[in-house]
Scaffold this motif. Structure first.
Motif, mmCIF file in Angstrom:
data_model
loop_
_atom_site.group_PDB
_atom_site.id
_atom_site.type_symbol
_atom_site.label_atom_id
_atom_site.label_comp_id
_atom_site.label_asym_id
_atom_site.label_seq_id
_atom_site.Cartn_x
_atom_site.Cartn_y
_atom_site.Cartn_z
ATOM 1 N N LYS A 346 6.187 9.151 -22.568
ATOM 2 C CA LYS A 346 5.487 8.694 -21.493
ATOM 3 C C LYS A 346 4.801 10.081 -20.767
ATOM 4 C CE LYS A 346 7.088 5.686 -18.565
ATOM 5 N NZ LYS A 346 8.020 4.985 -17.688
ATOM 6 N N ASN A 349 1.934 11.078 -23.049
ATOM 7 C CA ASN A 349 0.529 10.439 -23.005
ATOM 8 C C ASN A 349 -0.039 10.571 -21.694
ATOM 9 O OD1 ASN A 349 -1.048 7.950 -23.746
ATOM 10 N ND2 ASN A 349 -0.202 7.100 -21.913
ATOM 11 N N MET A 352 -2.109 13.893 -22.040
ATOM 12 C CA MET A 352 -3.203 13.605 -22.794
ATOM 13 C C MET A 352 -4.359 13.193 -22.097
ATOM 14 S SD MET A 352 -2.108 12.571 -26.420
ATOM 15 C CE MET A 352 -1.149 10.884 -26.317
ATOM 16 N N THR A 353 -4.083 12.038 -21.288
ATOM 17 C CA THR A 353 -5.021 11.450 -20.458
ATOM 18 C C THR A 353 -5.643 12.292 -19.326
ATOM 19 O OG1 THR A 353 -4.094 9.398 -20.789
ATOM 20 C CG2 THR A 353 -5.404 9.504 -19.146
ATOM 21 N N GLY A 395 -7.306 4.016 -25.075
ATOM 22 C CA GLY A 395 -6.219 5.098 -25.528
ATOM 23 C C GLY A 395 -5.147 4.321 -26.346
ATOM 24 N N VAL A 397 -2.054 3.948 -26.407
ATOM 25 C CA VAL A 397 -0.812 2.993 -25.717
ATOM 26 C C VAL A 397 -1.374 1.652 -25.660
ATOM 27 C CG1 VAL A 397 0.527 2.377 -23.640
ATOM 28 C CG2 VAL A 397 0.407 4.706 -24.683
ATOM 29 N N ASN A 445 6.210 2.270 -29.624
ATOM 30 C CA ASN A 445 4.850 2.850 -29.795
ATOM 31 C C ASN A 445 4.525 4.055 -30.980
ATOM 32 O OD1 ASN A 445 3.409 1.282 -27.862
ATOM 33 N ND2 ASN A 445 4.255 2.732 -26.213
ATOM 34 N N CYS A 446 5.588 4.942 -31.282
ATOM 35 C CA CYS A 446 5.523 5.910 -32.110
ATOM 36 C C CYS A 446 5.408 5.352 -33.640
ATOM 37 C CB CYS A 446 6.881 6.708 -31.874
ATOM 38 S SG CYS A 446 6.786 7.527 -30.332
ATOM 39 N N THR A 493 -8.833 7.756 -30.043
ATOM 40 C CA THR A 493 -7.794 6.799 -30.060
ATOM 41 C C THR A 493 -7.018 7.248 -31.281
ATOM 42 O OG1 THR A 493 -8.984 5.181 -29.069
ATOM 43 C CG2 THR A 493 -7.099 4.668 -30.441
ATOM 44 N N GLU A 496 -4.746 10.414 -30.434
ATOM 45 C CA GLU A 496 -3.759 9.957 -29.721
ATOM 46 C C GLU A 496 -2.550 9.344 -30.515
ATOM 47 O OE1 GLU A 496 -4.688 7.939 -26.168
ATOM 48 O OE2 GLU A 496 -5.760 9.409 -25.368
ATOM 49 N N PHE A 500 1.261 10.446 -31.283
ATOM 50 C CA PHE A 500 2.547 9.702 -31.134
ATOM 51 C C PHE A 500 3.414 9.547 -32.438
ATOM 52 C CE2 PHE A 500 0.531 7.673 -27.209
ATOM 53 C CZ PHE A 500 1.725 7.461 -26.354
#
Length: 567
Positions: A346, A349, A352-353, A395, A397, A445-446, A493, A496, A500
């Protein structure tokens, strides 16, 4: 007629000069060839040296990272050594006092044995004045509701437990009373539910029904966050706080006993006399004390002893140094390693944002919900449209969450479910379900990012097939978002998603295999120090040289934490 001699001599001279020039040209040609060969050789040696310099720089970075980790480890060991030295000194001082404490402990044990023999066995009373006590009601509710004990077996279970722990049992509870106790518990639970609902900001209500053999079955479900907003992690925080408080209470009482035993006999007698005076006064004087049963007198005396121990210990605790206080109250909460890995993902992420915003780089494509998409397309109020764009998700997620809602919704009655699994099995030749991102399962998510990158060409035809299977020949807003994210293959995207997937394969899965896998090397959080040291070193190594993961010569042995094949 023959040529004149001077002309012949001149011609011979010219020939000689031409031969000399030819020899010079041959010499120059040979020198040029040799020079070119020397230049190529020098260039090859230069490239070799440059490559060696690059390798030396990479080795230098690696040794620097390793040295930093070693310095950190040494600092931690020095701190730990200092703490151990303090504890050793405290233990040595405590050991010096042991002989005297043993003598006093024997005397106290003899005195307690004499007192205990003069008192009757403790009694568990299920009723007071014919009324079932609150403690008995709580016990009955736990036995029936939590331990699934039949009503007819409650009295027998209570009698058995009392016999085992050496407590006399007084009274019984009828099955009729047990039934009413459970009804009261149901009403109390409903009242508690209503009280909590009035304090929350919102609730979610759902219901469903079915028919079986002409009998209707209706179910209702209510979801809300409790007023304190606790989740799993906060619940664990509260539990640790309770453990810490309990430990401090026990430490105070135990050390209070030891401190009290170290006092001279006359002081102990004086303190006990004052304690008994307070107990008798609290009971209403001597007459009130005499009216109490032996069990009640014993209970009051025991509670007073505990308070006395705590009081004495608090006085001695206040006189300790800060180091001694820290040693007494020392308590370690390691936390959940699964949550640590989740928080790392988390946090990555979030960074990154934030990095895109800080560097004014355009982020991934927006994946608006139905209402926001309609607002943005309306071209209405500029401020409203701008606000809609700002709050819309984007993104990896967000894309993974939407994809999970389409391919594997957490409600098995929604989404594609088995249809998508059959499609993937037909295309791949083996079963491959979409990770449980809709349920926010650990590391989903990964895993989803890895599937997104590998099987993206298979997802687009399936979404188009979904379109043609519908009578309306249109996608829902969620399906459209997933389709556009896959079809356009947004570069940001995808970046990202790569991050992940890299984290999951190189760090996340190897780490989880060590802390909870069947073949884990460690079984206790206290044994995980080497693992976390290796984790820090490996991550620094990947930061210095990302080619260990994505380079042409990268393998799982250079990329993963445990040097085992990718999951």
């Amino acid at each position: 007629m023959s040529q004149p001699p001077p002309a012949r001599a001149s011609l011979q001279n010219i020939n000689s000069q031409l031969e000399a020039l030819m020899q010079q040209m041959q010499a120059l040609t040979s020198h040029t060839i040799n020079t070119s060969q020397c230049e190529k050789c020098a260039k090859a040696k230069t490239e070799t040296l440059h490559k060696r310099v690059q390798e030396a720089e990479a080795e230098c970075h690696w040794q620097t990272a390793k040295a930093d980790a070693s310095v950190m480890c040494i600092s931690t060991l020095e701190k730990h050594n200092g703490e151990l030295t303090k504890r050793t000194k405290a233990l040595s001082m405590r050991a010096a006092r042991v002989p005297g404490q043993n003598v006093r402990a024997v005397k106290n044990a003899v005195n307690k044995l004499v007192v205990s023999r003069t008192m009757s066995e403790p009694t568990l009373k299920l009723k007071e004045g014919g009324v079932i006590t609150d403690a008995a009601r709580d016990m009955v509710r736990d036995l029936v509701a939590i331990h699934n004990l039949p009503v007819s077996s409650v009295n027998g279970a209570i009698a058995t437990m009392s016999s085992v722990i050496g407590v006399d049992l007084e009274g019984t509870i009828s099955e009729w009373s047990i039934g009413w106790i459970m009804k009261e518990a149901s009403v109390a639970a409903q009242v508690q539910l209503v009280d909590e609902i009035t304090q929350v900001e919102g609730i979610t209500l759902s219901s469903d029904g079915t028919t079986h053999k002409n009998i209707n079955y209706q179910s209702h479900h209510l979801t809300y966050s409790s007023p304190d907003g606790e989740d799993h992690a906060e619940d664990q925080t509260k539990l640790v706080w309770l453990f810490t408080e309990w430990k401090q209470t026990c430490e105070r009482e135990v050390h209070g006993k030891r401190a009290l035993a170290s006092l001279p006999p006359d002081d102990i007698t004086h303190i006990i006399d004052r304690m008994m005076e307070c107990i008798i006064a609290a009971a209403g004087g001597v007459n009130g004390w005499d009216t109490l049963s032996l069990d009640e007198q014993h209970r009051c005396t025991k509670a007073a002893h505990q308070q006395l121990h705590v009081h004495v210990r608090e006085q001695h605790f206040a006189a300790l140094t800060d180091a001694e206080k820290e040693a007494v109250d020392f308590f370690v909460w390691a936390g959940c390693c699964m949550h640590k890995e989740l928080n790392a993902a988390k946090g990555g992420n979030a960074h990154m944002t934030a990095w895109c915003v800080k560097n004014e780089i355009e982020g991934p494509i927006l994946l608006m919900n139905k209402d926001n998409a309609a607002t943005a397309a309306s071209g209405g109020n500029t401020a409203t449209v701008s606000r809609t764009v700002q709050v819309s998700g984007h993104g990896a997620v967000k894309a993974l969450d939407l994809t999970g809602g389409v391919f594997r919704h957490k409600d098995n009655k929604k989404g594609q479910q088995d249809a998508f699994r059959y499609h993937m099995e037909d295309q791949l030749g083996y079963f491959s379900a979409w990770p449980d991102t809709s349920n926010t399962h650990y590391q989903s998510n990964c895993d989803g990012a890895s599937q997104w990158l590998v099987h993206q060409p298979l997802f687009i035809p399936y979404l188009e097939l979904m379109l043609h299977r519908k009578e309306s020949h249109t996608h829902t807003n969620m399906e459209r978002n997933v389709y556009m994210a896959l079809l356009l293959f947004c570069q940001k995207t995808a970046e990202e998603m790569t991050a992940f997937s890299t984290w999951g394969n190189c760090i996340g899965h190897p780490y989880m295999r060590q802390i909870r896998g069947a073949l884990r090397e460690f079984s206790n959080i206290l044994d995980l120090h080497p693992l976390h040291d290796n984790l820090i070193i490996h991550m620094k190594k990947l930061i210095v040289n990302i080619d260990l993961v994505i380079g042409p010569n990268a393998t799982y042995q250079t990329a993963t934490l445990d040097r085992k094949p990718f999951k």
